[in-house]
Design an enzyme around this catalytic site. Structure first.
Site, mmCIF file in Angstrom:
data_model
loop_
_atom_site.group_PDB
_atom_site.id
_atom_site.type_symbol
_atom_site.label_atom_id
_atom_site.label_comp_id
_atom_site.label_asym_id
_atom_site.label_seq_id
_atom_site.Cartn_x
_atom_site.Cartn_y
_atom_site.Cartn_z
ATOM 1 N N GLU A 1 -60.238 -21.582 -55.568
ATOM 2 C CA GLU A 1 -59.646 -20.796 -54.728
ATOM 3 C C GLU A 1 -60.154 -21.631 -53.181
ATOM 4 O OE1 GLU A 1 -60.939 -17.113 -55.776
ATOM 5 O OE2 GLU A 1 -59.843 -17.313 -57.640
ATOM 6 N N GLU B 1 -60.174 -15.708 -64.046
ATOM 7 C CA GLU B 1 -60.541 -14.113 -63.610
ATOM 8 C C GLU B 1 -59.975 -13.338 -64.362
ATOM 9 O OE1 GLU B 1 -61.248 -16.680 -59.585
ATOM 10 O OE2 GLU B 1 -59.847 -16.780 -61.383
#
Length: 264
Positions: free
Chosen positions: A112, A132
């Site tokens: 990210e 995630e």
């Protein structure tokens, strides 16, 4: 010089920041994330260098969050998420180009971090992996905004499906801008920064126009923070991280072939 797990050197007027914890696939603890944000801000003013390259040592760009211990409270979750957010904020506040040189697998929060960089150059070994959703953890770094901005409809399968995206596909859908040989990776990133910043004054203005608006990024942070709180309160976060370590620590059973069974 070396600060914790972050190496810093200047290459042709460009700051090269290297995550250096290869034994742990360059996983980042809170202290390393704080150090990284501070270092980006130090070089991001344009007073010392013309740009910043972020890369990793060894076979991984970074495994993201160091999940060595399960957080014991929501305050610990909030601190961890805040330090990830602040790296995004630091990168987007710079007045110089920031390029992610993705040398290997980029997992979770580390993946990210690259999304807010002005370019992502990878090697053939580069892999994007957002696990995630299958670990009870919520995405951060304003990736809820930035992922879709880069890859549009591919964001759903990358996040919800936790798919591993290899270098060729990453280039095709827009996660990577270029693929180069491993030995040329950092040199190419430095070269691009030099090409982009022939007049740093104008480059700084264009960065401000092309990057996402600060208010949109802060709104994404707020939504991600709320999602992290709800994940914690539901128990999904603790169960996901504990399940991850249980699978990592489970004893492996040696394979048994048919001749072994007959001898018994």
């Amino acid at each position: 010089m070396t600060d914790n797990y972050l190496d810093v050197h200047i290459d042709d007027d460009v700051a090269v920041l290297t995550l250096n914890r290869p034994a742990k696939l360059n996983a980042m603890d809170v202290a390393t994330r704080v150090q990284l944000a501070q270092t980006i801000r130090r070089f991001g003013t344009g007073d010392l260098v013309r740009g910043i390259v972020l890369t990793g040592t060894g076979r991984a760009f970074s495994a993201g969050e160091d999940l060595q211990t399960v957080p014991a409270s929501y305050d610990e979750i909030r601190e961890a998420v805040a330090t990830f957010h602040d790296i995004t904020r630091a990168i987007l506040e710079t007045t110089v180009p920031v390029i992610a040189a993705v040398n290997g697998i980029a997992v979770g929060g580390a993946s990210e971090i690259t999304l807010c960089c002005d370019s992502r150059i990878g090697t053939p070994e580069a892999v994007y992996f957002q696990p995630e959703n299958h670990r009870g953890i919520v995405i951060s770094n304003a990736s809820s905004l930035l992922m879709g901005r880069l890859v549009r409809n591919h964001a759903m399968r990358i996040i919800l499906g936790s798919e591993r995206i290899g270098a060729d596909e990453a280039l095709r859908i827009g996660l990577l801008d270029e693929i180069v040989a491993p030995q040329a990776l950092v040199d190419r990133a430095v070269e691009v920064i030099r090409l982009w910043s022939s007049d740093p004054r104008i480059t700084a203005l264009h960065l401000g126009l092309l990057r996402p608006r600060p208010e949109d990024v802060e709104a994404a942070f707020a939504r991600e923070d709320e999602a992290a709180r709800r994940s914690w309160e539901s128990g999904a976060f603790t169960e996901g991280v504990e399940g991850f370590w249980a699978s990592k620590n489970a004893p492996t059973t040696p394979a048994t072939n048919s001749s072994d069974r007959r001898r018994r």
